[in-house]
Design a protein around this motif. Structure first.
Motif, PDB file in Angstrom:
ATOM      1  N   ARG A  44      28.784  33.582  -3.682  1.00  0.00           N
ATOM      2  CA  ARG A  44      27.406  33.530  -4.180  1.00  0.00           C
ATOM      3  C   ARG A  44      27.304  32.756  -5.496  1.00  0.00           C
ATOM      4  O   ARG A  44      26.716  33.228  -6.473  1.00  0.00           O
ATOM      5  N   LYS A  45      27.925  31.561  -5.541  1.00  0.00           N
ATOM      6  CA  LYS A  45      27.792  30.685  -6.709  1.00  0.00           C
ATOM      7  C   LYS A  45      27.665  29.257  -6.218  1.00  0.00           C
ATOM      8  O   LYS A  45      28.388  28.863  -5.303  1.00  0.00           O
ATOM      9  N   PHE A  46      26.775  28.492  -6.816  1.00  0.00           N
ATOM     10  CA  PHE A  46      26.634  27.086  -6.455  1.00  0.00           C
ATOM     11  C   PHE A  46      27.220  26.235  -7.563  1.00  0.00           C
ATOM     12  O   PHE A  46      26.780  26.313  -8.704  1.00  0.00           O
ATOM     13  N   HIS A  47      28.248  25.442  -7.237  1.00  0.00           N
ATOM     14  CA  HIS A  47      28.827  24.533  -8.219  1.00  0.00           C
ATOM     15  C   HIS A  47      28.296  23.134  -7.966  1.00  0.00           C
ATOM     16  O   HIS A  47      28.496  22.579  -6.891  1.00  0.00           O
ATOM     17  N   ILE A  48      27.586  22.574  -8.949  1.00  0.00           N
ATOM     18  CA  ILE A  48      27.085  21.208  -8.835  1.00  0.00           C
ATOM     19  C   ILE A  48      27.652  20.445 -10.022  1.00  0.00           C
ATOM     20  O   ILE A  48      27.064  20.452 -11.098  1.00  0.00           O
ATOM     21  N   PHE A  49      28.822  19.860  -9.861  1.00  0.00           N
ATOM     22  CA  PHE A  49      29.554  19.195 -10.919  1.00  0.00           C
ATOM     23  C   PHE A  49      29.683  20.124 -12.131  1.00  0.00           C
ATOM     24  O   PHE A  49      30.256  21.194 -11.978  1.00  0.00           O
ATOM     25  N   ALA A  50      29.135  19.764 -13.298  1.00  0.00           N
ATOM     26  CA  ALA A  50      29.362  20.600 -14.476  1.00  0.00           C
ATOM     27  C   ALA A  50      28.581  21.910 -14.413  1.00  0.00           C
ATOM     28  O   ALA A  50      28.875  22.863 -15.121  1.00  0.00           O
ATOM     29  N   THR A  80      27.010  25.405 -12.911  1.00  0.00           N
ATOM     30  CA  THR A  80      27.246  26.475 -11.950  1.00  0.00           C
ATOM     31  C   THR A  80      25.996  27.335 -11.883  1.00  0.00           C
ATOM     32  O   THR A  80      25.554  27.872 -12.895  1.00  0.00           O
ATOM     33  N   LEU A  81      25.418  27.406 -10.696  1.00  0.00           N
ATOM     34  CA  LEU A  81      24.194  28.184 -10.531  1.00  0.00           C
ATOM     35  C   LEU A  81      24.502  29.494  -9.825  1.00  0.00           C
ATOM     36  O   LEU A  81      25.317  29.539  -8.915  1.00  0.00           O
ATOM     37  N   TRP A  82      23.836  30.549 -10.261  1.00  0.00           N
ATOM     38  CA  TRP A  82      23.991  31.876  -9.674  1.00  0.00           C
ATOM     39  C   TRP A  82      22.737  32.192  -8.875  1.00  0.00           C
ATOM     40  O   TRP A  82      21.725  31.514  -9.016  1.00  0.00           O
ATOM     41  N   PRO A  83      22.786  33.260  -8.066  1.00  0.00           N
ATOM     42  CA  PRO A  83      21.566  33.615  -7.325  1.00  0.00           C
ATOM     43  C   PRO A  83      20.363  33.814  -8.257  1.00  0.00           C
ATOM     44  O   PRO A  83      19.235  33.535  -7.874  1.00  0.00           O
ATOM     45  N   GLN A  84      20.648  34.252  -9.516  1.00  0.00           N
ATOM     46  CA  GLN A  84      19.546  34.444 -10.465  1.00  0.00           C
ATOM     47  C   GLN A  84      18.908  33.122 -10.846  1.00  0.00           C
ATOM     48  O   GLN A  84      17.818  33.095 -11.388  1.00  0.00           O
ATOM     49  N   ASP A  85      19.577  32.012 -10.570  1.00  0.00           N
ATOM     50  CA  ASP A  85      19.062  30.691 -10.950  1.00  0.00           C
ATOM     51  C   ASP A  85      18.332  30.017  -9.799  1.00  0.00           C
ATOM     52  O   ASP A  85      18.237  28.794  -9.746  1.00  0.00           O
ATOM     53  N   PHE A  86      17.838  30.808  -8.870  1.00  0.00           N
ATOM     54  CA  PHE A  86      17.231  30.241  -7.669  1.00  0.00           C
ATOM     55  C   PHE A  86      16.092  29.284  -8.012  1.00  0.00           C
ATOM     56  O   PHE A  86      15.841  28.320  -7.306  1.00  0.00           O
ATOM     57  N   LEU A  87      15.419  29.562  -9.155  1.00  0.00           N
ATOM     58  CA  LEU A  87      14.308  28.719  -9.596  1.00  0.00           C
ATOM     59  C   LEU A  87      14.695  27.242  -9.655  1.00  0.00           C
ATOM     60  O   LEU A  87      13.945  26.371  -9.215  1.00  0.00           O
TER      61      LEU A  87
END
Lengths: 106, 465
Positions: free
Chosen positions: B68-74, B76-83
């Motif tokens: 449940r983490k999105f890594h986009i190069f530098a 890192t987005l968490w589910p809380q960062d869905f916005l």
């Protein structure tokens, strides 16, 4: 009122194709809806939390399994809606369709 | 007669489904074919390549669903960062609208995965089965050894390519290096296997068999893109004023003195069309703007000694002999919205603090009386360090006179990168000021980076006065 005749040479093949075609009409838009629903739902909800809160049926389920289960659940629900839409549109008698059109034109 | 016909899907316009013949697109050469080829190499190169890029000992682009983490190069987005992800998707959709209004179906012709993979699958088909005429002959002919070899080789290459595509796709959601290792040792998990298989099947079916039918029958964008079109949108069009009346003529002869237009009715544009339409009938929603007909026609016009561009990128206004306006209200609206969203997203990403603190009050007791008559409240802090390095945090409390923090960690809360830690904290205040309910603020500040700080407001409850 006449309908265009089916090409009779391949009538049975065409009927089979039409069944596949209708299956596509039901499954394809519901697949898109299920993708969107899964994205929105699992962005907010961790499948592991659901598993721990629910009945002990899914104790062995990993996250990946939870996502897949959720996706197929959404697909099934959306496919039900698609089926119903297709059924309602298809079983509308032409006379009712005409009445609808003329009512709209008035 | 008003009886409904059971079992037959009929609408007012006729049957829902009319069996479509197989389309054998003619191979074309020319500048747009080269452009399309370049797009295929670039986009598929990115698709197959980026999955293997590393960033700080992890995969550079990874939508790690199991973790449940999105890594986009530098980043890192968490589910809380869905916005952020939602904003990104809205920006992508708006860009599509913008480019559609500006230049028609650029997306369909050059960038859509459906087009790109179909192009690749068609290359394989042309390499194994030959040109359009040879493919048609092969399909009609009996099952000779040559047909079996050619068709078998095509299927083998298609299946291999589809399988690798499916593997790469799953590699964006589960770390691809681990996946490759599991694949090599035949220990791929059931779900990974399932998704690899499903996506391979989708690639094979869409690019090998469905092809133009996806664009004609399944794609919603193909149906509503006309809403973005206006008379200044770049479209591929046949110049009827120049081409008609069509008819055959000798090479290097002028058309007009013979009472003809430039179109020699060779049907090359129809044969080249991957969706099987005749562009000379005007703009049709089946047209994916791949420009294959332009290349085909230009080649014929070169041979005939007529100027190129009988079929060309143009606008409705230009065809009517009027000026084309690039800057128009519709485009300005799209550009303004796009700039606002891109600016907003950039701002949000810049000020984003890679730290989240959830404060939970102790549910068991509202408050406790401790020594010296002081009142104590207990809290549970859930600290999420979203940064890609570990941090040590200071906890501070404010909001009441004489408020003190009893910190069991001694002011050193260490949270490894990308993890969640729960610590308990107690606040104490003198009984005289603690009466009733008060708002207090807990602040968590990273010791090595004061910029990373979060304030949370919570309640401090004392005895009733």
């Amino acid at each position: 009122m006449n309908y265009p005749a089916q090409p009779d040479a391949s009538a049975s093949r065409s009927a089979a194709m039409e069944r596949i075609w209708m299956l596509g009409i039901v499954l394809w838009p519901s697949l898109l809806a299920a993708c969107l629903a899964s994205l929105l739902f699992f962005a907010a909800v961790d499948p592991l939390l659901l598993r721990d809160a629910g009945p002990r049926l899914f104790d062995e389920l990993e996250r990946e399994g939870g996502y897949a289960l959720g996706f197929f659940f959404f697909w099934f629900i959306a496919a039900c809606a698609s089926t119903l839409s297709l059924y309602l549109a298809r079983t509308l008698r032409p006379v009712a369709r005409d009445a609808l059109t003329s009512a709209n034109e008035r | 007669m008003n009886a409904s016909v059971p079992g037959a899907a009929v609408s007012a316009d006729g049957p829902f489904y009319v069996a479509a013949g197989k389309i054998y697109p003619r191979e074309v050469r020319g500048r747009y074919a080269r452009l399309r080829g370049a797009a295929v190499v670039l986009l598929l190169g990115l698709y197959y390549g980026v999955a293997w890029l590393q960033w700080d000992a992890r995969q550079a682009l990874l939508f790690d669903l199991p973790a449940r983490k999105f890594h986009i190069f530098a980043l890192t987005l968490w589910p809380q960062d869905f916005l952020y992800l939602a904003l990104l998707l809205i920006i992508a959709a708006l860009s599509l609208f913008f480019f559609t209004a500006l230049a028609g179906r650029l997306w369909c012709g050059y960038a859509c995965p459906q087009t790109v993979w179909t192009e690749l699958f068609t290359w394989i088909e042309q390499w194994t089965e030959g040109t359009r005429a040879r493919r048609m002959k092969l399909d009609q002919g009996p099952w000779t050894a040559e047909k079996i070899t050619r068709k078998g080789l095509k299927q083998l290459l298609w299946i291999a390519l589809a399988a690798y595509t499916g593997f790469t796709f799953v590699g964006y959601f589960v770390p691809i290096r681990g996946l490759a290792g599991q694949l090599a040792s035949f220990s791929l998990g059931p779900w990974a296997t399932f998704w690899v298989f499903l996506y391979s099947l989708a690639t094979y079916g869409n690019a090998g068999f469905l092809r133009e039918q996806v664009c004609k029958y399944m794609c919603p964008y193909a149906r509503f893109q006309s809403a973005m079109f206006d008379k200044d949108t770049l479209v591929i069009s046949y110049d009827a004023a120049r081409g008609e009346p069509r008819g055959a003529r000798r090479r290097q002869t002028l058309a007009r003195p013979q009472g003809l237009g430039d179109c020699i009715d060779c049907t090359m544009c129809v044969q080249a069309c991957p969706t099987g339409i005749d562009i000379r009938h005007g703009l049709q929603y089946e047209c994916i703007a791949c420009a294959a007909c332009i290349d085909a026609c230009d080649e014929v016009m070169d041979k005939m000694g007529s100027p190129r561009g009988l079929i060309r990128y143009t606008t409705e206004h230009a065809l009517q002999g009027r000026a084309t306006h690039i800057l128009r209200p519709r485009l300005l609206v799209y550009v303004t919205l796009l700039l606002a969203l891109v600016g907003g997203l950039s701002y949000l990403l810049i000020v984003r603090t890679p730290l989240i603190v959830d404060v939970l009050r102790d549910r068991n007791a509202l408050f406790r009386e401790v020594q010296d008559g002081r009142i104590e409240n207990s809290y549970l802090l859930r600290i999420i360090n979203q940064d890609d390095r570990p941090h040590r945090y200071h906890l501070l409390a404010a909001g009441l006179e004489g408020l003190t923090l009893v910190d069991p960690t001694g002011g050193r809360i260490e949270v490894p990168s990308g993890s969640v830690t729960t610590v308990s904290a107690r606040l104490q205040a003198p009984a005289v000021v603690a009466q009733g309910v008060h708002s207090v603020t807990l602040a968590l500040v990273a010791q090595d980076a004061p910029r990373i700080a979060v304030r949370e407001t919570t309640r401090f409850i004392g005895p009733k006065s």
